[in-house]
Design an enzyme around this catalytic site. Structure first.
Site, PDB file in Angstrom:
ATOM      1  N   SER A  58     -30.468  -3.880 100.676  1.00 13.42           N
ATOM      2  CA  SER A  58     -31.109  -4.898 101.672  1.00 13.42           C
ATOM      3  C   SER A  58     -32.100  -5.788 100.652  1.00 13.42           C
ATOM      4  O   SER A  58     -32.298  -5.262  99.664  1.00 13.42           O
ATOM      5  CB  SER A  58     -32.118  -4.456 102.700  1.00 13.42           C
ATOM      6  OG  SER A  58     -32.802  -3.349 102.280  1.00 13.42           O
ATOM      7  N   LYS A  59     -32.342  -6.985 101.084  1.00 17.09           N
ATOM      8  CA  LYS A  59     -33.269  -7.789 100.202  1.00 17.09           C
ATOM      9  C   LYS A  59     -34.525  -7.316  99.847  1.00 17.09           C
ATOM     10  O   LYS A  59     -34.734  -7.397  98.652  1.00 17.09           O
ATOM     11  CB  LYS A  59     -33.478  -9.252 100.727  1.00 17.09           C
ATOM     12  CG  LYS A  59     -34.150 -10.339  99.864  1.00 17.09           C
ATOM     13  CD  LYS A  59     -33.179 -10.619  98.921  1.00 17.09           C
ATOM     14  CE  LYS A  59     -33.934 -11.703  97.897  1.00 17.09           C
ATOM     15  NZ  LYS A  59     -32.894 -11.925  96.778  1.00 17.09           N
ATOM     16  N   PHE A  60     -35.098  -6.576 100.792  1.00 16.26           N
ATOM     17  CA  PHE A  60     -36.339  -5.819 100.254  1.00 16.26           C
ATOM     18  C   PHE A  60     -36.627  -4.618 101.256  1.00 16.26           C
ATOM     19  O   PHE A  60     -35.929  -4.459 102.337  1.00 16.26           O
ATOM     20  CB  PHE A  60     -37.775  -6.779 100.580  1.00 16.26           C
ATOM     21  CG  PHE A  60     -37.782  -7.233 101.943  1.00 16.26           C
ATOM     22  CD1 PHE A  60     -38.579  -6.546 102.838  1.00 16.26           C
ATOM     23  CD2 PHE A  60     -37.450  -8.519 102.266  1.00 16.26           C
ATOM     24  CE1 PHE A  60     -38.888  -7.019 104.246  1.00 16.26           C
ATOM     25  CE2 PHE A  60     -37.629  -9.034 103.536  1.00 16.26           C
ATOM     26  CZ  PHE A  60     -38.368  -8.234 104.496  1.00 16.26           C
ATOM     27  N   GLU A  75     -34.573 -17.035  98.409  1.00 13.60           N
ATOM     28  CA  GLU A  75     -33.423 -16.634  97.658  1.00 13.60           C
ATOM     29  C   GLU A  75     -32.359 -16.111  98.564  1.00 13.60           C
ATOM     30  O   GLU A  75     -32.723 -15.111  99.323  1.00 13.60           O
ATOM     31  CB  GLU A  75     -33.986 -15.648  96.699  1.00 13.60           C
ATOM     32  CG  GLU A  75     -32.886 -14.996  95.328  1.00 13.60           C
ATOM     33  CD  GLU A  75     -33.366 -14.270  94.568  1.00 13.60           C
ATOM     34  OE1 GLU A  75     -33.244 -14.691  93.253  1.00 13.60           O
ATOM     35  OE2 GLU A  75     -34.057 -13.388  94.665  1.00 13.60           O
ATOM     36  N   ALA A  85     -29.119 -14.967  98.201  1.00 12.85           N
ATOM     37  CA  ALA A  85     -28.245 -13.823  97.904  1.00 12.85           C
ATOM     38  C   ALA A  85     -29.085 -12.729  97.720  1.00 12.85           C
ATOM     39  O   ALA A  85     -30.425 -12.761  97.409  1.00 12.85           O
ATOM     40  CB  ALA A  85     -27.601 -14.060  96.752  1.00 12.85           C
TER      41      ALA A  85
END
Length: 371
Positions: A367-369, A160, A162
């Site tokens: 942030s993504k994670f 993913e 985005a």
């Protein structure tokens, strides 16, 4: 995904909308992996926890953060409905902070899109020290979470790109419901007739998501109507309550619009006071058991001369007269309404970001994670 939708996807300018358009194919692949269409059964091949061990489990706890927390709430409802198993859903960080006690009879279902969410991995490590059994749901093959778990269920959503969770969220939703029905089968809590009914609906989901994607232009028009707003209240009941929380989060993190999700039955216990002309209400209204109650709440909001946006089933003409804006999604079981309705919200959020001049792939400060 149809050839036409594939062509559209190739021409899309941002990762977020490309991720959104991948969802029919991802859901189709998960169905092929976990649904025996001929035998009308849900499958989790090589399920690593035998029936004897499962029967000793007396407590189930979901651990998650963000969108995964909302998916876990739907998992909780599905476990209760189809497997007659009550469970708890906790924010992973709160679980750690309060030094939660579990034991060898506890099943932890740890949910993280990346498998690298720091709070989730800390909570799992703590639970493992107390001899709990760990099932993880993640998109991260060979991730830290995967390696800590007794058994892992993979989203199989692909990378993913985005920041906002879209395809990983819908894949989580489907896996949550499939796993609940699987346990219902294993422990003979869900009758085969009901499983057949559910399977017959599951196999239609990819095409129904395609139909939601085809509303892209209509959702762009709706975005143009509401993008200048700073606040929105989002309401749902039962399976639609976690959907309301997710919709509010999606609008917050991508458009910077302050969205707040509520259980519909709680709205009159205080939150109704903040409903004003600059703060419309977004209702999720499938034509199921709670329809009349939701319709009455919409009427109350309209009697106050406030704006109401409704997401409902195709063919529900009643709400056109009472709501300011109606978004239609294909008819489905209440269980799967969130999976279809959330796609319309993802598209709406995407178009609002563009109208506000925001990069949908990189919301500020996030942030993504989170490690």
């Amino acid at each position: 995904m149809s050839k036409n939708l594939k062509k559209i996807q190739q021409d899309l300018p941002h990762n977020m909308i490309r991720d959104i358009y991948e969802q029919p194919g991802i859901i189709k692949n998960l169905i092929e992996e976990h649904v025996d269409v001929k035998k009308k059964k849900i499958l989790f091949k090589d399920f690593g926890i035998d029936d004897g061990k499962m029967k000793k489990i007396n407590r189930i706890v979901f651990l998650a953060c963000g969108s995964s927390y909302h998916a876990s709430l739907i998992g909780r409802y599905a476990l209760a409905q189809y497997a007659e198993i009550e469970s708890e859903v906790e924010f992973a960080d709160e679980f750690v902070s309060r030094k939660a006690k579990v034991d060898s009879k506890t099943l932890i279902i740890a949910v993280s899109q990346s498998g690298e969410t720091g709070d989730v991995n800390k909570a799992v490590k703590m639970a493992k020290k107390q001899k709990a059994t760990i099932i993880s749901m993640t998109n991260g093959i060979d991730s830290t979470l995967d390696k800590q778990s007794n058994y892992t269920i993979f989203n199989q959503a692909g990378k993913e790109l985005a920041l906002a969770a879209t395809k990983t969220f819908t894949s989580q939703l489907l896996l949550m419901t499939l796993f609940a029905i699987f346990l219902g089968q294993q422990f003979q809590k869900t009758k085969q007739k009901e499983v057949v009914r559910i399977v017959n609906e599951i196999i239609k989901l990819p095409k129904k998501i395609d139909l939601v994607l085809k509303q892209n232009i209509n959702l762009q028009i709706i975005a143009n109507k509401y993008y200048k707003l700073d606040n929105i209240l989002v309401l749902g009941k039962y399976y639609q309550y976690p959907l309301a929380l997710e919709a509010a989060l999606k609008l917050k993190e991508t458009t910077y619009m302050h969205g707040e999700g509520f259980a519909a039955g709680e709205f009159s216990h205080g939150p109704l006071a903040i409903c004003d002309k600059n703060r419309p209400c977004l209702f999720f209204v499938p034509q199921g058991n709670d329809y009349d109650e939701m319709k009455a709440l919409i009427k109350r909001v309209k009697d106050l001369k406030r704006k109401a946006i409704c997401v409902t089933n195709v063919g529900n003409r009643q709400l056109i007269k009472s709501a300011d804006t109606v978004v239609f999604v294909p008819k489905t079981l209440d269980l799967f309404f969130p999976l279809l309705a959330v796609v319309s919200i993802q598209i709406l959020a995407y178009h609002i970001t563009l109208l506000k001049g925001i990069n949908p792939d990189k919301p500020r400060f996030l942030s993504k994670f989170v490690k």
